[in-house]
Design a protein around this motif. Sequence first.
Motif, PDB file in Angstrom:
ATOM      1  N   SER A  38      21.047  13.899 -39.744  1.00 25.34           N
ATOM      2  CA  SER A  38      21.355  12.609 -40.352  1.00 25.34           C
ATOM      3  C   SER A  38      20.155  12.021 -41.092  1.00 25.34           C
TER       4      SER A  38
ATOM      5  N   SER B 215      25.531   0.464 -44.639  1.00 24.93           N
ATOM      6  CA  SER B 215      26.719  -0.377 -44.484  1.00 24.93           C
ATOM      7  C   SER B 215      26.528  -1.784 -45.047  1.00 24.93           C
TER       8      SER B 215
ATOM      9  N   SER C  12      20.207  11.451 -32.324  1.00 29.18           N
ATOM     10  CA  SER C  12      20.485  10.570 -31.197  1.00 29.18           C
ATOM     11  C   SER C  12      20.035   9.126 -31.496  1.00 29.18           C
TER      12      SER C  12
ATOM     13  N   ASN D  47      22.216   7.618 -34.299  1.00 30.52           N
ATOM     14  CA  ASN D  47      23.515   7.186 -33.759  1.00 30.52           C
ATOM     15  C   ASN D  47      23.387   5.923 -32.923  1.00 30.52           C
ATOM     16  N   TYR D  48      22.313   5.845 -32.155  1.00 29.20           N
ATOM     17  CA  TYR D  48      22.096   4.661 -31.328  1.00 29.20           C
ATOM     18  C   TYR D  48      22.019   3.403 -32.198  1.00 29.20           C
TER      19      TYR D  48
ATOM     20  N   SER E   7      23.115   2.956 -35.178  1.00 26.74           N
ATOM     21  CA  SER E   7      24.409   2.734 -35.821  1.00 26.74           C
ATOM     22  C   SER E   7      25.384   2.032 -34.877  1.00 26.74           C
ATOM     23  N   ARG E   8      25.477   2.523 -33.637  1.00 31.03           N
ATOM     24  CA  ARG E   8      26.455   1.979 -32.677  1.00 31.03           C
ATOM     25  C   ARG E   8      26.006   0.678 -32.049  1.00 31.03           C
ATOM     26  N   LYS E   9      24.725   0.574 -31.717  1.00 35.81           N
ATOM     27  CA  LYS E   9      24.250  -0.563 -30.921  1.00 35.81           C
ATOM     28  C   LYS E   9      23.636  -1.699 -31.723  1.00 35.81           C
TER      29      LYS E   9
ATOM     30  N   GLU F 269      23.799  -1.822 -35.800  1.00 33.12           N
ATOM     31  CA  GLU F 269      24.532  -2.108 -37.034  1.00 33.12           C
ATOM     32  C   GLU F 269      25.971  -2.531 -36.774  1.00 33.12           C
ATOM     33  N   ALA F 270      26.689  -1.751 -35.965  1.00 33.49           N
ATOM     34  CA  ALA F 270      28.110  -2.042 -35.741  1.00 33.49           C
ATOM     35  C   ALA F 270      28.331  -3.448 -35.169  1.00 33.49           C
ATOM     36  N   PRO F 271      27.595  -3.867 -34.136  1.00 34.65           N
ATOM     37  CA  PRO F 271      27.806  -5.234 -33.637  1.00 34.65           C
ATOM     38  C   PRO F 271      27.512  -6.301 -34.687  1.00 34.65           C
TER      39      PRO F 271
ATOM     40  N   GLU G 272      30.446  -6.333 -37.219  1.00 31.99           N
ATOM     41  CA  GLU G 272      31.677  -6.869 -36.636  1.00 31.99           C
ATOM     42  C   GLU G 272      31.557  -8.342 -36.261  1.00 31.99           C
TER      43      GLU G 272
END
Length: 135
Positions: A21, A29, A45, A48-49, A51-53, A55-57, A60
């Motif tokens: 990646s 985003s 790893s 992904n962390y 991205s999930r923990k 950026e995504a929050p 949203e």
Amino acid sequence: MVMYFMMCCIFCKNNSENSKSKEHIIPESIGNKEYVLPPRWVCDSCNNYFSRKVEAPFLESWYGKISRFEMRIPNKKGRIPVGTGVHPYSRTKLDLLFDKDGLSIFSASGEDETRFVKSIQGKVNFTFHRLENQN
Ligand SMILES: [Zn+2]
């Protein structure tokens, strides 16, 4: 003599030789396509962390959505979040959508559209108030 340097993740310092990646220094985003570290600088790893923990929050969250709406920042799929507001005279909740044709305004789901339409008929300008945090 050949010198060989193993690539280590800039965050966790683990071996990142096989990571695929790319690390977007400013998240893709929220519009960044330019400032990118090539693969192997950050391990999959850690990437992904974040991205999930992280950026995504943010994306949203109410603040993330309204900021992207107001600054018209599309996501990776080219979509700008729907904005929400209230037309103060008809007290109608509105959804606002930026697309290739400009700004479209709809009454929010479940709202009485006729009250809003009747209120703005014949007017060139009207105001709406942004809905505050609904979370
Ligand atoms: Zn890492």
